[in-house]
Design an enzyme around this catalytic site. Structure first.
Site, PDB file in Angstrom:
ATOM      1  N   LYS A  55       0.843  -1.206   0.000  1.00  0.00           N
ATOM      2  CA  LYS A  55       0.000   0.000   0.000  1.00  0.00           C
ATOM      3  C   LYS A  55       0.879   1.257   0.000  1.00  0.00           C
ATOM      4  CE  LYS A  55      -0.341  -0.178   5.060  1.00  0.00           C
ATOM      5  NZ  LYS A  55      -1.142  -0.701   6.180  1.00  0.00           N
TER       6      LYS A  55
ATOM      7  N   TYR B 222      15.589  31.790   4.013  1.00  0.00           N
ATOM      8  CA  TYR B 222      14.433  32.644   4.306  1.00  0.00           C
ATOM      9  C   TYR B 222      14.450  33.077   5.760  1.00  0.00           C
ATOM     10  CZ  TYR B 222      12.104  31.446  -0.095  1.00  0.00           C
ATOM     11  OH  TYR B 222      11.779  31.309  -1.409  1.00  0.00           O
TER      12      TYR B 222
ATOM     13  N   ARG C 115     -11.141   0.486  13.918  1.00  0.00           N
ATOM     14  CA  ARG C 115     -11.010   1.128  12.607  1.00  0.00           C
ATOM     15  C   ARG C 115     -12.145   0.657  11.710  1.00  0.00           C
ATOM     16  NH1 ARG C 115      -5.033   1.050   9.993  1.00  0.00           N
ATOM     17  NH2 ARG C 115      -5.503  -1.134   9.614  1.00  0.00           N
TER      18      ARG C 115
ATOM     19  N   ARG D  10       0.590 -10.766   7.022  1.00  0.00           N
ATOM     20  CA  ARG D  10       0.666  -9.542   6.206  1.00  0.00           C
ATOM     21  C   ARG D  10       1.927  -8.773   6.598  1.00  0.00           C
ATOM     22  NH1 ARG D  10      -4.445  -9.498   8.602  1.00  0.00           N
ATOM     23  NH2 ARG D  10      -3.823  -7.695   9.846  1.00  0.00           N
TER      24      ARG D  10
ATOM     25  N   ASP E  27      12.508  23.693  -2.619  1.00  0.00           N
ATOM     26  CA  ASP E  27      13.223  22.838  -3.563  1.00  0.00           C
ATOM     27  C   ASP E  27      14.701  22.652  -3.237  1.00  0.00           C
ATOM     28  OD1 ASP E  27      10.816  23.142  -5.266  1.00  0.00           O
ATOM     29  OD2 ASP E  27      11.581  25.197  -5.409  1.00  0.00           O
TER      30      ASP E  27
HETATM   31  C1  LIG Z   1      -0.423  -1.679   6.861  1.00  0.00           C
HETATM   32  C2  LIG Z   1      -1.047  -2.945   7.321  1.00  0.00           C
HETATM   33  C3  LIG Z   1      -0.264  -4.091   7.562  1.00  0.00           C
HETATM   34  C4  LIG Z   1       1.246  -4.080   7.545  1.00  0.00           C
HETATM   35  O1  LIG Z   1       1.741  -3.839   8.837  1.00  0.00           O
HETATM   36  P1  LIG Z   1       3.301  -3.771   9.162  1.00  0.00           P
HETATM   37  O2  LIG Z   1       3.360  -3.336  10.563  1.00  0.00           O
HETATM   38  O3  LIG Z   1       3.877  -2.755   8.216  1.00  0.00           O
HETATM   39  O4  LIG Z   1       3.870  -5.128   8.924  1.00  0.00           O
HETATM   40  C5  LIG Z   1      -0.918  -5.263   7.862  1.00  0.00           C
HETATM   41  N1  LIG Z   1      -2.268  -5.313   7.935  1.00  0.00           N
HETATM   42  C6  LIG Z   1      -3.052  -4.227   7.744  1.00  0.00           C
HETATM   43  C7  LIG Z   1      -4.522  -4.356   7.867  1.00  0.00           C
HETATM   44  C8  LIG Z   1      -2.463  -3.014   7.438  1.00  0.00           C
HETATM   45  O5  LIG Z   1      -3.242  -1.936   7.259  1.00  0.00           O
END
Ligand SMILES: *Cc1c(COP(=O)(O)O)cnc(C)c1O
Length: 373
Positions: A41, A269, A139, A223, A317
């Protein structure tokens, strides 16, 4: 594939070998038959989604996960085969596209499925769904066994949809204290036992949860996000890693101008930096529009293997650094990464910015090309 030419020397260097090594180590760490869902993502946490997805698949990941429908379509345009899961909420209007493109969606509301049903009636492929359980993250997801059963029954009453998975997400898996985590596990387990059948993919762990010493939490898949990029989700997890991680992200540029200024001359600046003595100043073509936000003023960069501070306000920049002596135009500047023995890590930036390492590569904007090696 034609490689694009970039004239500005500012670039993010992405080490795909490091990502592959991380995925291989993660794969070896998992129980046999547990699949790796590579979380790509947000443009693969700023590393570049297509290149990272390819590297992860080659190294043993079998499923790709993204946050949004548009990210899923982008990945699908480059990869025909692998399963793609959208972890976040998708609008009902996306359901027929997801079915056609074999994109798996996350579902957690009965009305969503009811509204999607008529849009799916003429699709030749079923829409595959993963049910999301909100076991304590607060969530998205159903929050009880009763809600799960109601959702399950609604899904079963609709043609052309298929329950392919069920998952949850932990809020505190990166902390030493496990009470809350265990409550989440228990709620998820109660939901699993209510399911009239076991879907193909049960998954719960992200990086941090996968490293908790309880291999049954790996279920059918894990995941992996942050660890695939070679970063630890927290200092607690970092001190208990089962194997070393290899960071994949570096941020580099070059000096485009070097000059000597006099004691009392100012820089940037607001003329906020005033030279305490005669000194050498270098200009780097990177600024807040690249994600080097103004809060990074004072942060050090590496030149010639040594640390040198950004001085004055960071511009949109460009920014300026104090040099100990004259350097040639084109001298390499490492904002994140290694030069000789010196390292500026993503974690160092995260500390400076009062945030977590996840945020750092994500804030480096699309103007900075990602170069793969
Ligand atoms: C982003 C996300 C992950 C990944 O988590 P990490 O801590 O980066 O390994 C896993 N599951 C869900 C639902 C996420 O949103």
């Amino acid at each position: 594939m034609k490689t694009q030419q970039y004239f500005r020397p500012t670039k993010a260097m992405i080490n795909l070998k490091a990502i592959q090594q991380n995925v291989k180590n993660l794969k070896e760490f998992l129980q046999p038959n547990v699949q790796i869902i590579a979380v790509v993502k947000a443009n693969a946490y700023g590393h570049g989604d297509v290149a990272v997805a390819r590297a992860a698949l080659e190294a043993g990941a079998t499923i790709l996960a993204v946050a949004t429908p548009d990210e899923a379509l982008h990945i699908r345009a480059h990869f025909e085969e692998p399963d793609i899961l959208v972890l976040g909420a998708s609008p009902v209007s996306f359901a027929p596209y997801a079915a056609q493109q074999r994109i798996i969606l996350t579902v957690f509301a009965e009305d969503w499925i009811q509204q999607a049903a008529p849009l799916l009636a003429n699709e030749s492929l079923p829409l595959r769904l993963h049910i999301k359980v909100d076991s304590g993250m607060g969530r998205i997801g159903i929050r009880s066994e009763q809600e799960l059963l109601a959702l399950y029954q609604t899904i079963q009453s609709i043609d052309n949809v298929e329950i392919d998975g069920i998952f949850t997400h932990f809020a505190t898996a990166d902390e030493e204290e496990t009470t809350y985590f265990n409550q989440q596990v228990q709620l998820f387990e109660r939901c699993l036992s209510e399911m009239p059948f076991k879907p193909r993919l049960v998954h719960a762990a992200n990086t941090a949860a996968s490293f908790i010493k309880d291999s049954h939490l790996q279920y059918d898949a894990v995941r992996y996000g942050i660890s695939m990029y070679g970063l630890a989700p927290s200092s607690y997890v970092e001190s208990n890693l089962p194997f070393p991680l290899h960071p994949a992200f570096a941020l580099e540029s070059e000096l485009v101008h070097v000059k000597q200024i006099k004691s009392g001359d100012s820089v940037g600046y607001g003329a906020t930096y005033v030279a305490p003595t005669d000194m050498w100043i270098g200009t780097i073509p990177i600024g807040y529009a690249d994600g080097v936000i103004r809060k990074l003023g004072g942060q050090e960069v590496l030149i010639d293997g040594q640390r040198m501070p950004i001085i004055g306000r960071i511009c949109m920049d460009q920014c300026m650094v104090a040099l100990p002596k004259a350097y040639a135009i084109g001298e390499k500047v490492t904002l994140i990464g290694q030069q000789g023995q010196s390292v500026i890590s993503v974690d160092e930036w995260a500390t400076k910015l009062d945030t977590i390492n996840y945020e750092v590569p994500c804030i480096i904007t699309a103007r900075v090309p990602r170069i793969y090696f």
